[in-house]
Design a protein around this motif. Structure first.
Motif, PDB file in Angstrom:
ATOM      1  N   GLY A 139       0.835  -1.192   0.000  1.00 32.48           N
ATOM      2  CA  GLY A 139       0.000   0.000   0.000  1.00 32.48           C
ATOM      3  C   GLY A 139       0.869   1.241   0.000  1.00 32.48           C
ATOM      4  O   GLY A 139       1.918   1.270   0.660  1.00 32.48           O
ATOM      5  N   GLU A 140       0.456   2.271  -0.745  1.00 30.72           N
ATOM      6  CA  GLU A 140       1.194   3.535  -0.782  1.00 30.72           C
ATOM      7  C   GLU A 140       0.250   4.697  -0.513  1.00 30.72           C
ATOM      8  O   GLU A 140      -0.934   4.634  -0.846  1.00 30.72           O
ATOM      9  CB  GLU A 140       1.878   3.724  -2.140  1.00 30.72           C
ATOM     10  N   TRP A 141       0.790   5.753   0.089  1.00 23.31           N
ATOM     11  CA  TRP A 141       0.024   6.941   0.457  1.00 23.31           C
ATOM     12  C   TRP A 141       0.859   8.148   0.078  1.00 23.31           C
ATOM     13  O   TRP A 141       1.883   8.416   0.697  1.00 23.31           O
ATOM     14  CB  TRP A 141      -0.244   6.896   1.954  1.00 23.31           C
ATOM     15  N   ARG A 142       0.439   8.875  -0.961  1.00 22.94           N
ATOM     16  CA  ARG A 142       1.215  10.009  -1.461  1.00 22.94           C
ATOM     17  C   ARG A 142       0.920  11.276  -0.660  1.00 22.94           C
ATOM     18  O   ARG A 142      -0.172  11.461  -0.116  1.00 22.94           O
ATOM     19  CB  ARG A 142       0.875  10.273  -2.928  1.00 22.94           C
ATOM     20  N   GLY A 143       1.919  12.147  -0.629  1.00 26.87           N
ATOM     21  CA  GLY A 143       1.767  13.429   0.035  1.00 26.87           C
ATOM     22  C   GLY A 143       3.026  14.261  -0.136  1.00 26.87           C
ATOM     23  O   GLY A 143       3.815  14.028  -1.060  1.00 26.87           O
ATOM     24  N   THR A 144       3.208  15.227   0.754  1.00 26.22           N
ATOM     25  CA  THR A 144       4.390  16.084   0.725  1.00 26.22           C
ATOM     26  C   THR A 144       4.975  16.199   2.124  1.00 26.22           C
ATOM     27  O   THR A 144       4.290  15.955   3.126  1.00 26.22           O
ATOM     28  CB  THR A 144       4.048  17.497   0.218  1.00 26.22           C
ATOM     29  N   ILE A 145       6.241  16.571   2.175  1.00 26.76           N
ATOM     30  CA  ILE A 145       6.926  16.777   3.456  1.00 26.76           C
ATOM     31  C   ILE A 145       6.792  18.244   3.850  1.00 26.76           C
ATOM     32  O   ILE A 145       7.128  19.142   3.067  1.00 26.76           O
ATOM     33  CB  ILE A 145       8.414  16.381   3.364  1.00 26.76           C
ATOM     34  N   THR A 146       6.299  18.479   5.054  1.00 28.28           N
ATOM     35  CA  THR A 146       6.116  19.841   5.543  1.00 28.28           C
ATOM     36  C   THR A 146       7.462  20.410   5.986  1.00 28.28           C
ATOM     37  O   THR A 146       8.494  19.724   5.952  1.00 28.28           O
ATOM     38  CB  THR A 146       5.133  19.867   6.718  1.00 28.28           C
ATOM     39  N   ARG A 147       7.445  21.671   6.429  1.00 33.94           N
ATOM     40  CA  ARG A 147       8.688  22.311   6.882  1.00 33.94           C
ATOM     41  C   ARG A 147       8.861  22.250   8.395  1.00 33.94           C
ATOM     42  O   ARG A 147       9.934  22.552   8.912  1.00 33.94           O
ATOM     43  CB  ARG A 147       8.744  23.758   6.387  1.00 33.94           C
ATOM     44  N   GLU A 148       7.820  21.848   9.092  1.00 32.16           N
ATOM     45  CA  GLU A 148       7.928  21.672  10.549  1.00 32.16           C
ATOM     46  C   GLU A 148       6.902  20.636  10.992  1.00 32.16           C
ATOM     47  O   GLU A 148       5.862  20.456  10.329  1.00 32.16           O
ATOM     48  CB  GLU A 148       7.693  22.991  11.286  1.00 32.16           C
ATOM     49  N   PRO A 149       7.190  19.937  12.089  1.00 25.59           N
ATOM     50  CA  PRO A 149       6.251  18.913  12.555  1.00 25.59           C
ATOM     51  C   PRO A 149       4.998  19.522  13.158  1.00 25.59           C
ATOM     52  O   PRO A 149       5.058  20.562  13.803  1.00 25.59           O
ATOM     53  CB  PRO A 149       7.053  18.141  13.605  1.00 25.59           C
ATOM     54  N   LYS A 150       3.863  18.842  12.923  1.00 22.53           N
ATOM     55  CA  LYS A 150       2.600  19.266  13.524  1.00 22.53           C
ATOM     56  C   LYS A 150       1.774  18.029  13.851  1.00 22.53           C
ATOM     57  O   LYS A 150       1.735  17.090  13.063  1.00 22.53           O
ATOM     58  CB  LYS A 150       1.803  20.157  12.566  1.00 22.53           C
ATOM     59  N   GLY A 151       1.095  18.063  15.008  1.00 21.04           N
ATOM     60  CA  GLY A 151       0.196  16.982  15.373  1.00 21.04           C
ATOM     61  C   GLY A 151       0.784  16.035  16.396  1.00 21.04           C
ATOM     62  O   GLY A 151       1.998  15.843  16.465  1.00 21.04           O
ATOM     63  N   GLU A 152      -0.095  15.441  17.179  1.00 20.30           N
ATOM     64  CA  GLU A 152       0.316  14.546  18.262  1.00 20.30           C
ATOM     65  C   GLU A 152      -0.099  13.102  18.018  1.00 20.30           C
ATOM     66  O   GLU A 152       0.274  12.212  18.771  1.00 20.30           O
ATOM     67  CB  GLU A 152      -0.297  15.023  19.591  1.00 20.30           C
TER      68      GLU A 152
END
Length: 201
Positions: A139-152
């Motif tokens: 399985g694959e899930w496409r997206g992008t890498i952000t510039r800072e971490p967000k979310g817990e």
């Protein structure tokens, strides 16, 4: 019927249990490695996700006799030529140090423009229930890498991965939302025909 997920990761165990429940697969008790007697676990040395997942599932089945599922997953970043890939969990040099791994990736991509920060979470899942009874799915899930971490929520690279079509990272999604979208959720659903058959024995 007992099914062994060859992992000690409680979040992975919870994910598989939620998916089975959501898909109406009853009669399967999901166990983790902490629920069975210890056995020698081969190191993940295969250069592919598929090879590592299959080796883990075979080890688990051979040691316990239980139908076994194992996964190998990671993130493939376009600007890093598909790396960290199978090295995702130990990209910083220390296995399982999520913070160090994400900080290293963000540092490596510091000068990469937004339009070139594409990535995919990849998960292969292997099911082994006896000699010749083996299946490997991806399985694959496409997206992008952000510039800072967000979310817990989530773990690993979730806080720096923004899925396609979303304005939040995968670590900002609820567990139920992530189950529907994620690479692991997609791979595990491909195993459902085998798990349904198992539940009917």
């Amino acid at each position: 019927m007992k099914l062994l997920l060859a992992s000690r990761n409680k979040k992975k165990l919870g994910e598989l249990r939620r998916i089975l429940l959501a898909e109406g697969v009853a009669g399967v008790e999901v166990l983790g490695l902490d629920d069975v007697p210890p056995f020698p676990e081969a190191p993940e040395t295969d250069p592919t996700f598929e090879g590592n997942a299959l080796a883990k599932a075979r080890d688990a089945f051979n040691a316990t006799g239980l139908p076994s599922v194992a996964d190998d997953s990671g993130i493939a970043i376009d600007a890093l030529n598909g790396m960290p890939g199978v090295l995702s969990a130990r990209w910083s040099g220390v296995h399982g140090n999520d913070l160090a791994n994400t900080e290293l990736v963000l540092g490596q991509l510091r000068d990469v423009p937004d339009e070139r920060r594409g990535a995919a979470f990849v998960c292969t899942a292997a099911f082994v229930a006896g000699p010749g009874v083996e299946t490997v799915v991806r399985g694959e899930w496409r997206g992008t890498i952000t510039r800072e971490p967000k979310g817990e929520n989530g773990f690993g690279y979730d806080p720096i991965f923004r899925p396609e079509g979303h304005e939040v990272t995968s670590a900002e999604l609820s567990p139920e939302e992530k189950d529907k979208l994620s690479h692991r959720g997609r791979a595990l659903r491909l195993l459902l025909p085998h798990l349904r058959e198992l539940a009917q024995r």
